[in-house]
Design a protein around this motif. Structure first.
Motif, PDB file in Angstrom:
ATOM      1  N   SER A  10      -2.276  28.857  92.117  1.00  0.00           N
ATOM      2  CA  SER A  10      -2.305  27.513  91.481  1.00  0.00           C
ATOM      3  C   SER A  10      -1.013  26.911  91.227  1.00  0.00           C
ATOM      4  O   SER A  10      -0.935  25.911  90.927  1.00  0.00           O
ATOM      5  CB  SER A  10      -3.054  27.368  90.460  1.00  0.00           C
ATOM      6  OG  SER A  10      -2.555  28.339  89.313  1.00  0.00           O
ATOM      7  N   VAL A  11       0.212  27.554  91.368  1.00  0.00           N
ATOM      8  CA  VAL A  11       1.534  27.110  91.179  1.00  0.00           C
ATOM      9  C   VAL A  11       2.218  27.518  92.510  1.00  0.00           C
ATOM     10  O   VAL A  11       1.845  27.841  93.146  1.00  0.00           O
ATOM     11  CB  VAL A  11       2.195  27.661  89.888  1.00  0.00           C
ATOM     12  CG1 VAL A  11       1.340  27.300  88.528  1.00  0.00           C
ATOM     13  CG2 VAL A  11       2.192  29.266  89.807  1.00  0.00           C
ATOM     14  N   VAL A  12       3.673  27.113  92.107  1.00  0.00           N
ATOM     15  CA  VAL A  12       4.477  27.494  93.311  1.00  0.00           C
ATOM     16  C   VAL A  12       4.759  28.705  93.309  1.00  0.00           C
ATOM     17  O   VAL A  12       5.489  29.351  92.619  1.00  0.00           O
ATOM     18  CB  VAL A  12       6.071  26.585  92.996  1.00  0.00           C
ATOM     19  CG1 VAL A  12       6.591  26.723  94.214  1.00  0.00           C
ATOM     20  CG2 VAL A  12       5.565  25.124  92.954  1.00  0.00           C
ATOM     21  N   SER A  13       4.129  29.321  94.527  1.00  0.00           N
ATOM     22  CA  SER A  13       4.293  30.702  94.561  1.00  0.00           C
ATOM     23  C   SER A  13       5.613  31.388  95.445  1.00  0.00           C
ATOM     24  O   SER A  13       5.913  32.476  95.290  1.00  0.00           O
ATOM     25  CB  SER A  13       2.947  31.389  95.113  1.00  0.00           C
ATOM     26  OG  SER A  13       2.857  30.776  96.309  1.00  0.00           O
ATOM     27  N   SER A  14       5.863  30.418  96.167  1.00  0.00           N
ATOM     28  CA  SER A  14       7.141  30.716  96.941  1.00  0.00           C
ATOM     29  C   SER A  14       8.233  31.325  96.367  1.00  0.00           C
ATOM     30  O   SER A  14       8.962  32.212  96.553  1.00  0.00           O
ATOM     31  CB  SER A  14       7.638  29.866  97.890  1.00  0.00           C
ATOM     32  OG  SER A  14       8.006  28.583  97.085  1.00  0.00           O
ATOM     33  N   ARG A  15       8.601  30.778  95.078  1.00  0.00           N
ATOM     34  CA  ARG A  15       9.548  31.137  94.124  1.00  0.00           C
ATOM     35  C   ARG A  15       9.398  32.578  93.598  1.00  0.00           C
ATOM     36  O   ARG A  15      10.395  33.557  93.393  1.00  0.00           O
ATOM     37  CB  ARG A  15       9.964  30.024  93.120  1.00  0.00           C
ATOM     38  CG  ARG A  15      11.045  30.390  92.421  1.00  0.00           C
ATOM     39  CD  ARG A  15      11.582  29.434  91.422  1.00  0.00           C
ATOM     40  NE  ARG A  15      10.858  28.167  91.486  1.00  0.00           N
ATOM     41  CZ  ARG A  15      10.571  27.234  90.491  1.00  0.00           C
ATOM     42  NH1 ARG A  15      10.638  27.607  89.407  1.00  0.00           N
ATOM     43  NH2 ARG A  15      10.056  26.107  90.879  1.00  0.00           N
ATOM     44  N   THR A  16       8.294  32.741  93.376  1.00  0.00           N
ATOM     45  CA  THR A  16       7.754  34.089  92.568  1.00  0.00           C
ATOM     46  C   THR A  16       7.746  35.177  93.695  1.00  0.00           C
ATOM     47  O   THR A  16       8.536  36.155  93.423  1.00  0.00           O
ATOM     48  CB  THR A  16       6.584  33.745  92.088  1.00  0.00           C
ATOM     49  OG1 THR A  16       6.549  32.853  91.308  1.00  0.00           O
ATOM     50  CG2 THR A  16       5.909  35.078  91.542  1.00  0.00           C
TER      51      THR A  16
END
Length: 59
Positions: A10-16
């Motif tokens: 549900s959030v920006v997962s690319s950074r993670t």
């Protein structure tokens, strides 16, 4: 990995995932350097992390 994907969907997962990828790469690279202390860095990268590594079954 599935748990991470589900948790961060549900959030920006690319950074993670980029941070996770970087962390895992550093761990495996340090492992390779410690296990091959007399080999140059370029040889280690070509041998273990090359894109078309003939010793790996992946693409």
């Amino acid at each position: 990995m599935r748990g991470w994907a589900t948790y961060y969907r549900s959030v920006v997962s690319s950074r993670t995932f980029a941070a996770l990828d970087s962390y895992v790469w550093r761990l495996t690279f340090n492992w390779a350097v410690c296990n091959r202390p007399n080999k140059p860095t370029r040889w280690i990268v070509d041998r273990h992390f090359g894109r078309f590594n003939k010793f790996r079954n992946g693409p």
